[in-house]
Scaffold this motif. Structure first.
Motif, short mmCIF file in Angstrom:
data_model
loop_
_atom_site.label_atom_id
_atom_site.label_comp_id
_atom_site.label_asym_id
_atom_site.label_seq_id
_atom_site.Cartn_x
_atom_site.Cartn_y
_atom_site.Cartn_z
N ILE A 161 0.84 -1.20 0.00
CA ILE A 161 0.00 0.00 0.00
C ILE A 161 0.87 1.25 0.00
O ILE A 161 0.62 2.20 -0.75
N GLN A 162 1.90 1.27 0.85
CA GLN A 162 2.79 2.43 0.89
C GLN A 162 3.50 2.62 -0.44
O GLN A 162 3.70 3.77 -0.90
N LYS A 163 3.86 1.53 -1.07
CA LYS A 163 4.51 1.61 -2.38
C LYS A 163 3.57 2.23 -3.41
O LYS A 163 3.97 3.09 -4.21
N LYS A 164 2.30 1.85 -3.39
CA LYS A 164 1.31 2.40 -4.31
C LYS A 164 1.09 3.89 -4.04
O LYS A 164 0.98 4.70 -4.97
N ILE A 165 1.04 4.24 -2.76
CA ILE A 165 0.88 5.66 -2.41
C ILE A 165 2.05 6.48 -2.92
O ILE A 165 1.88 7.56 -3.50
N ASN A 166 3.26 5.97 -2.73
CA ASN A 166 4.46 6.67 -3.20
C ASN A 166 4.44 6.85 -4.72
O ASN A 166 4.87 7.88 -5.24
N MET A 167 3.93 5.87 -5.43
CA MET A 167 3.85 5.95 -6.89
C MET A 167 2.88 7.04 -7.32
O MET A 167 3.13 7.78 -8.27
N VAL A 168 1.75 7.15 -6.61
CA VAL A 168 0.78 8.21 -6.92
C VAL A 168 1.40 9.58 -6.69
O VAL A 168 1.30 10.48 -7.54
N VAL A 169 2.03 9.74 -5.53
CA VAL A 169 2.65 11.03 -5.18
C VAL A 169 3.76 11.38 -6.17
O VAL A 169 3.87 12.52 -6.62
N ARG A 170 4.58 10.40 -6.51
CA ARG A 170 5.70 10.63 -7.43
C ARG A 170 5.19 10.97 -8.84
O ARG A 170 5.71 11.90 -9.48
N SER A 171 4.20 10.26 -9.31
CA SER A 171 3.65 10.54 -10.65
C SER A 171 3.06 11.94 -10.71
O SER A 171 3.23 12.66 -11.69
N ALA A 172 2.36 12.32 -9.63
CA ALA A 172 1.79 13.66 -9.59
C ALA A 172 2.89 14.73 -9.58
O ALA A 172 2.80 15.74 -10.29
N LYS A 173 3.92 14.50 -8.80
CA LYS A 173 5.01 15.47 -8.69
C LYS A 173 5.72 15.66 -10.02
O LYS A 173 6.16 16.77 -10.35
N GLU A 174 5.85 14.59 -10.80
CA GLU A 174 6.49 14.69 -12.11
C GLU A 174 5.73 15.63 -13.05
O GLU A 174 6.31 16.17 -13.99
N HIS A 175 4.44 15.81 -12.80
CA HIS A 175 3.62 16.73 -13.60
C HIS A 175 3.36 18.04 -12.84
O HIS A 175 2.44 18.78 -13.18
N GLU A 176 4.16 18.26 -11.80
CA GLU A 176 4.05 19.47 -10.97
C GLU A 176 2.70 19.57 -10.28
O GLU A 176 2.15 20.65 -10.09
N TYR A 177 2.14 18.40 -9.92
CA TYR A 177 0.96 18.33 -9.07
C TYR A 177 1.41 17.76 -7.73
O TYR A 177 2.34 16.95 -7.67
N TYR A 178 0.74 18.17 -6.66
CA TYR A 178 1.14 17.72 -5.33
C TYR A 178 -0.07 17.16 -4.59
O TYR A 178 -1.13 17.81 -4.54
N VAL A 179 0.11 15.98 -4.05
CA VAL A 179 -0.99 15.27 -3.39
C VAL A 179 -0.55 14.89 -1.98
O VAL A 179 0.55 14.38 -1.78
N SER A 180 -1.41 15.16 -1.01
CA SER A 180 -1.18 14.71 0.36
C SER A 180 -2.06 13.48 0.60
O SER A 180 -3.26 13.51 0.33
N ILE A 181 -1.45 12.42 1.09
CA ILE A 181 -2.17 11.17 1.29
C ILE A 181 -1.91 10.62 2.68
O ILE A 181 -0.77 10.60 3.15
N GLY A 182 -2.97 10.19 3.33
CA GLY A 182 -2.86 9.48 4.60
C GLY A 182 -3.66 8.20 4.52
O GLY A 182 -4.64 8.13 3.78
N TYR A 183 -3.24 7.20 5.26
CA TYR A 183 -4.02 5.96 5.23
C TYR A 183 -3.98 5.26 6.58
O TYR A 183 -3.10 5.49 7.41
N ASP A 184 -4.97 4.42 6.78
CA ASP A 184 -5.05 3.65 8.01
C ASP A 184 -5.61 2.27 7.66
O ASP A 184 -6.31 2.10 6.66
N THR A 185 -5.28 1.29 8.49
CA THR A 185 -5.72 -0.09 8.26
C THR A 185 -6.42 -0.60 9.51
O THR A 185 -5.94 -0.41 10.63
N GLY A 186 -7.56 -1.23 9.32
CA GLY A 186 -8.29 -1.83 10.43
C GLY A 186 -8.52 -3.31 10.19
O GLY A 186 -8.62 -3.75 9.05
N PHE A 187 -8.61 -4.06 11.28
CA PHE A 187 -8.86 -5.50 11.17
C PHE A 187 -10.35 -5.77 11.07
O PHE A 187 -11.17 -5.12 11.73
#
Length: 269
Positions: free
Chosen positions: A189-215
């Motif tokens: 999940i963290q890897k996917k989040i990093n890919m979204v943030v990185r892809s956005a940054k490459e186009h000069e877009y910036y995204v803030s993402i937080g996540y949580d996991t529950g059982f």
């Protein structure tokens, strides 16, 4: 019906066959081309039978009636099928508009609220909520126009769909998205989040993402989503601190500015 119209009363005009031609559109539902084809096959068969069986003084009238009423039947069939198709398409369009965000193509808030109660039953181990917010969307709208802001939203939505799937990604606000991951791995999940943030940054877009996991054994959807949202705001606050400015707050006048500041201050975790 063809036999009744030709054999039983060869000396009288055919009423039964004409009645059949007029009621066919009401009795059957099929593609217009196929319906029209069948109608004219019946007409041709009737004409051939009439030429051999019908009396001469009613033959011409029967053939004319078969052609005229057959054409009317074909027109009625086409019209009725057109109306039915329009109703079906309209119903599908209403369903799509009630569930899909027209700008980004992901699911909308209405669909999000309807599906929240379903997710706990879909997972076997855990459920993760990914909460994303676009940084600087208001500035983009103000400086470059709403078309540029729309492209920013569409791009980020596309990247979220690539990583988390279209069925589990929702646009729940103007610049806020939520995605769910069923039985996911934290590292993945963290890897996917990093890919979204990185892809956005490459186009000069910036995204803030937080996540949580529950059982799934003690799932609390409200707590899961709130924690992910608060972590997103913490990431947003960190982003603006690193930039050495607080553009989001400066563009919000008066009371709205204070509300944003208070919410950001709650995110220190």
């Amino acid at each position: 019906m063809l036999e009744i119209g030709t054999v039983t009363r060869p000396d009288e005009q055919t009423v039964t066959f004409i009645a059949l031609l007029l009621t066919v559109p009401l009795l059957f539902t099929d593609r217009p081309v196929r319906m029209i084809g069948c109608i004219y096959v019946y007409i041709i068969a009737f004409v051939i039978a009439a030429l051999y069986i019908k009396e001469d003084y009613v033959l011409v009238a029967d053939i004319i009636d078969a052609g005229v009423f057959g054409t009317i039947s074909a027109i009625i069939s086409t019209y009725m099928m057109s109306v039915k198709c329009q109703r079906i398409l309209y119903g599908q369009k209403v369903v799509i508009m009630s569930e899909i965000d027209m700008l980004t193509g992901v699911r909308n808030r209405n669909s999000y609220e309807q599906n929240l109660s379903i997710y706990p039953s879909l997972c076997k181990k855990n459920l993760s909520c990914i909460f994303a917010d676009l940084n600087g969307l208001h500035e983009v709208n103000n400086t470059k126009g709403h078309e540029a802001g729309d492209k920013m939203l569409q791009f980020v939505a596309e990247k979220l769909v690539e990583q988390f799937g279209k069925n589990n990604t929702y646009r729940i606000g103007g610049d806020e998205f939520v995605s769910f991951v069923i039985d996911g791995c934290a590292d993945e999940i963290q890897k996917k989040i990093n890919m979204v943030v990185r892809s956005a940054k490459e186009h000069e877009y910036y995204v803030s993402i937080g996540y949580d996991t529950g059982f799934c054994s003690d799932m609390d959807m409200g707590s899961l989503i709130n924690t992910a949202e608060m972590r997103m705001y913490a990431a947003k606050k960190q982003f603006y601190q690193q930039k050495g400015m607080d553009r989001r707050i400066r563009v919000c006048p008066g009371q709205e500015q204070n509300m944003v500041s208070e919410r950001l201050n709650q995110c220190e975790i």
